[in-house]
Design a protein around this motif. Structure first.
Motif, mmCIF file in Angstrom:
data_model
loop_
_atom_site.group_PDB
_atom_site.id
_atom_site.type_symbol
_atom_site.label_atom_id
_atom_site.label_comp_id
_atom_site.label_asym_id
_atom_site.label_seq_id
_atom_site.Cartn_x
_atom_site.Cartn_y
_atom_site.Cartn_z
ATOM 1 N N ARG A 101 -11.504 7.792 -23.869
ATOM 2 C CA ARG A 101 -10.767 6.606 -24.328
ATOM 3 C C ARG A 101 -10.892 5.461 -23.328
ATOM 4 O O ARG A 101 -10.714 4.301 -23.688
ATOM 5 C CB ARG A 101 -9.297 6.959 -24.566
ATOM 6 N N GLN A 102 -11.213 5.802 -22.082
ATOM 7 C CA GLN A 102 -11.411 4.790 -21.048
ATOM 8 C C GLN A 102 -12.884 4.528 -20.769
ATOM 9 O O GLN A 102 -13.273 3.386 -20.500
ATOM 10 C CB GLN A 102 -10.710 5.222 -19.754
ATOM 11 N N THR A 103 -13.708 5.568 -20.821
ATOM 12 C CA THR A 103 -15.100 5.429 -20.414
ATOM 13 C C THR A 103 -16.009 4.915 -21.525
ATOM 14 O O THR A 103 -16.964 4.175 -21.261
ATOM 15 C CB THR A 103 -15.650 6.764 -19.884
ATOM 16 N N LEU A 104 -15.739 5.306 -22.785
ATOM 17 C CA LEU A 104 -16.599 4.846 -23.868
ATOM 18 C C LEU A 104 -16.518 3.329 -24.075
ATOM 19 O O LEU A 104 -17.556 2.683 -24.271
ATOM 20 C CB LEU A 104 -16.293 5.596 -25.164
ATOM 21 N N PRO A 105 -15.328 2.711 -24.046
ATOM 22 C CA PRO A 105 -15.288 1.263 -24.280
ATOM 23 C C PRO A 105 -16.143 0.452 -23.323
ATOM 24 O O PRO A 105 -16.616 -0.630 -23.681
ATOM 25 C CB PRO A 105 -13.800 0.927 -24.142
ATOM 26 N N ILE A 106 -16.357 0.945 -22.107
ATOM 27 C CA ILE A 106 -17.137 0.187 -21.124
ATOM 28 C C ILE A 106 -18.572 0.673 -21.017
ATOM 29 O O ILE A 106 -19.350 0.138 -20.225
ATOM 30 C CB ILE A 106 -16.463 0.203 -19.736
ATOM 31 N N TRP A 107 -18.939 1.666 -21.823
ATOM 32 C CA TRP A 107 -20.329 2.135 -21.832
ATOM 33 C C TRP A 107 -21.216 1.044 -22.436
ATOM 34 O O TRP A 107 -20.907 0.507 -23.505
ATOM 35 C CB TRP A 107 -20.440 3.416 -22.649
#
Length: 216
Positions: free
Chosen positions: A133-139
């Motif tokens: 939920r935190q890492t995918l948005p900034i991928w």
């Protein structure tokens, strides 16, 4: 929320079961066949594979899906996979989990684990640690195909929420696809709302249904 610590495991034979979720990492009967049915066939793979093709995955787990994907690509050139994992398994547990599967590049994975970048035959693997939920948005990437392989939605709802499914769609290439073992109505509705044409299709083994879809 994942903190990067290894998962607490119980075992059913050599199949790891996540103690926090009470859910096995793969089918108790044939994990490799499950991966081929759900994630490969569910995304029309290996027929769509081509150099530069990118798969993304929620839930790296034992690495079995990555190894099956690498086996399915007979190249020339290389494909890529990015997997998001909150609780990376320790090497010895991964080795035990994978010991029963033949014909895979298991030693290549174990020799490099844990690492953020792993080279498998024909496949460049990236493992992104942390809560998806935190890492995918900034991928920065976009996937041609998604393996949605979190633990069961009823036990791990954080990995199946509408906001995360929206991020999956946002990080999908035009006409990209997803596949998942679950046919839970909330998940199907979230993926439809995110922009996928969603279909319920026959599942693997005792699971009557699974879900697949294509970005509209």
């Amino acid at each position: 929320m994942g903190d990067g610590n290894p998962p607490a495991l119980d075992w059913n034979g050599d199949v790891p079961v996540a103690r926090a979720f009470g859910d096995p990492y793969f089918s108790l009967t044939d994990g490799a066949a499950e991966t081929r049915h759900v994630f490969l066939a569910g995304n029309d793979l290996p027929a769509r594979l081509a150099p530069g093709f990118r798969v993304a995955e929620i839930g790296f787990g034992t690495g079995l899906n990555a190894l099956i994907l690498a086996q399915a690509w007979s190249g020339p050139g290389r494909i890529a996979m990015t997997s998001f994992e909150a609780f990376p398994m320790v090497r010895d547990d991964m080795a035990r989990s994978l010991a029963g599967f033949s014909g895979l590049a298991t030693e290549a994975l174990l020799d490099q684990w844990p690492a953020a970048q792993i080279a498998l035959p024909g496949l460049d693997l990236e493992v992104v640690l942390g809560d998806a939920r935190q890492t995918l948005p900034i991928w920065p990437g976009r996937a041609d195909a998604w393996f949605l392989d979190g633990f069961a939605p009823a036990r791990n709802p954080e990995l199946w929420g509408a906001d995360l499914m929206t991020e999956v769609a946002r990080h999908t290439a035009p006409a990209g696809t997803f596949a998942t073992y679950t046919a839970a109505g909330d998940v199907r509705r979230a993926l439809d709302a995110a922009g996928f044409d969603v279909a319920r299709v026959p599942g693997f083994g005792r699971k009557r249904h699974m879900t697949r879809g294509r970005l509209r």
